[in-house]
Design a protein around this motif. Structure first.
Motif, PDB file in Angstrom:
ATOM      1  N   GLU A   7       0.819  -1.211   0.000  1.00 53.77           N
ATOM      2  CA  GLU A   7       0.000   0.000   0.000  1.00 53.77           C
ATOM      3  C   GLU A   7       0.857   1.266   0.000  1.00 53.77           C
ATOM      4  N   ARG A   8       2.118   1.169   0.385  1.00 53.54           N
ATOM      5  CA  ARG A   8       3.007   2.332   0.460  1.00 53.54           C
ATOM      6  C   ARG A   8       3.832   2.533  -0.813  1.00 53.54           C
ATOM      7  N   VAL A   9       3.689   1.632  -1.777  1.00 54.94           N
ATOM      8  CA  VAL A   9       4.488   1.720  -3.003  1.00 54.94           C
ATOM      9  C   VAL A   9       3.936   2.827  -3.904  1.00 54.94           C
ATOM     10  N   TYR A  10       4.838   3.701  -4.378  1.00 55.76           N
ATOM     11  CA  TYR A  10       4.455   4.742  -5.327  1.00 55.76           C
ATOM     12  C   TYR A  10       4.389   4.123  -6.732  1.00 55.76           C
ATOM     13  N   THR A  11       3.338   4.455  -7.451  1.00 53.11           N
ATOM     14  CA  THR A  11       3.164   3.914  -8.792  1.00 53.11           C
ATOM     15  C   THR A  11       3.184   5.038  -9.827  1.00 53.11           C
ATOM     16  N   GLY A  12       3.304   4.649 -11.082  1.00 51.22           N
ATOM     17  CA  GLY A  12       3.359   5.613 -12.177  1.00 51.22           C
ATOM     18  C   GLY A  12       4.734   5.649 -12.812  1.00 51.22           C
ATOM     19  N   ARG A  13       4.901   6.543 -13.753  1.00 50.56           N
ATOM     20  CA  ARG A  13       6.194   6.720 -14.453  1.00 50.56           C
ATOM     21  C   ARG A  13       7.045   7.713 -13.672  1.00 50.56           C
ATOM     22  N   MET A  14       8.265   7.277 -13.338  1.00 54.43           N
ATOM     23  CA  MET A  14       9.172   8.096 -12.532  1.00 54.43           C
ATOM     24  C   MET A  14      10.450   8.385 -13.311  1.00 54.43           C
ATOM     25  N   ALA A  15      10.824   9.654 -13.329  1.00 53.81           N
ATOM     26  CA  ALA A  15      12.072  10.045 -13.973  1.00 53.81           C
ATOM     27  C   ALA A  15      13.245   9.732 -13.055  1.00 53.81           C
ATOM     28  N   CYS A  16      14.339   9.262 -13.660  1.00 55.59           N
ATOM     29  CA  CYS A  16      15.553   8.927 -12.914  1.00 55.59           C
ATOM     30  C   CYS A  16      16.730   9.712 -13.490  1.00 55.59           C
ATOM     31  N   GLU A  17      17.893   9.566 -12.881  1.00 57.65           N
ATOM     32  CA  GLU A  17      19.065  10.278 -13.368  1.00 57.65           C
ATOM     33  C   GLU A  17      19.523   9.708 -14.714  1.00 57.65           C
ATOM     34  N   LEU A  18      20.290  10.513 -15.440  1.00 56.06           N
ATOM     35  CA  LEU A  18      20.857  10.134 -16.736  1.00 56.06           C
ATOM     36  C   LEU A  18      19.770   9.830 -17.778  1.00 56.06           C
ATOM     37  N   GLY A  19      18.607  10.450 -17.611  1.00 54.64           N
ATOM     38  CA  GLY A  19      17.535  10.309 -18.596  1.00 54.64           C
ATOM     39  C   GLY A  19      16.780   8.995 -18.545  1.00 54.64           C
ATOM     40  N   ALA A  20      17.037   8.176 -17.546  1.00 49.68           N
ATOM     41  CA  ALA A  20      16.338   6.898 -17.433  1.00 49.68           C
ATOM     42  C   ALA A  20      14.964   7.118 -16.799  1.00 49.68           C
ATOM     43  N   PHE A  21      14.145   6.095 -16.846  1.00 47.05           N
ATOM     44  CA  PHE A  21      12.834   6.155 -16.217  1.00 47.05           C
ATOM     45  C   PHE A  21      12.429   4.742 -15.790  1.00 47.05           C
ATOM     46  N   VAL A  22      11.530   4.698 -14.813  1.00 46.81           N
ATOM     47  CA  VAL A  22      10.964   3.437 -14.330  1.00 46.81           C
ATOM     48  C   VAL A  22       9.465   3.629 -14.197  1.00 46.81           C
TER      49      VAL A  22
END
Length: 206
Positions: free
Chosen positions: A98-113
């Motif tokens: 229930e505490r997990v953040y969902t959606g598209r997340m920007a990361c360093e060096l132009g990556a994403f998860v």
């Protein structure tokens, strides 16, 4: 009178001979008919034998199919058992989910998860990015951080208050770092404005 009877017999003799001659061929014809009946029976008997052989072939071919069916049903039962075991999360793990953040997340060096909840398996998540795709489940930790794992792939997602990162333990590398959801961005900005004090800033008095 005797002369008349004798002459009548002489006239009837040729007719009687002709009648006897005509009736004699009937017997061989009847014999032929009677002899034809056993032949027909033997022919029918021969015709029925291949049918019996075909039945035996059918039975022999049916046995491998039945064994394959049993193996398939056994495999399905094992798979369903594994799926049931995978679906059983503890109440603690469900609370972590229930505490997990969902959606598209920007990361360093132009990556994403991108993280999305698995609607077919509550408590689990699909974690995707460029060149990877994992199916993760929550794992309890002693530090209070949110941790998701894909044990088969060796992937680990760690989420703390201000950032998250993705690692692959089997490959021994960090795949994405400084990933932030909108909630984490807010926390990160607050930390920049009011950085927590370090223990080195206020050394303990001697």
């Amino acid at each position: 009178m005797k002369t008349l009877i004798a002459s009548a017999l002489i006239l009837l003799a040729p007719a009687l001979t002709t009648a006897q001659t005509a009736t004699k061929p009937a017997a061989p014809a009847e014999a032929k008919k009677s002899s034809a009946k056993p032949a027909a029976k033997s022919t029918s008997a021969k015709a029925t034998k291949p049918k019996a052989e075909k039945r035996s072939d059918t039975v022999a071919k049916a046995s491998p199919t039945s064994s394959r069916t049993r193996l398939h049903s056994g495999a399905v039962q094992v798979a369903s058992g594994l799926a049931a075991a995978e679906a059983a999360l503890t109440p603690e793990e469900l609370q972590i989910a229930e505490r997990v953040y969902t959606g598209r997340m920007a990361c360093e060096l132009g990556a994403f998860v991108s993280i999305e909840a698995d609607t077919q398996s509550p408590g689990r998540f699909h974690v995707e990015g460029k060149g990877f795709k994992y199916h993760m489940a929550p794992v309890a930790t002693t530090t209070g951080a949110v941790r998701l794992e894909d044990q088969r792939a060796g992937a680990v997602w760690v989420q703390i208050a201000n950032k998250s990162m993705l690692m692959n333990q089997k490959q021994g590398q960090r795949m994405a770092d400084e990933c932030m959801s909108p909630q984490q961005v807010v926390v990160a900005e607050a930390i920049k404005k009011n950085p927590p004090q370090s223990l080195l800033d206020n050394p303990a008095a001697k």
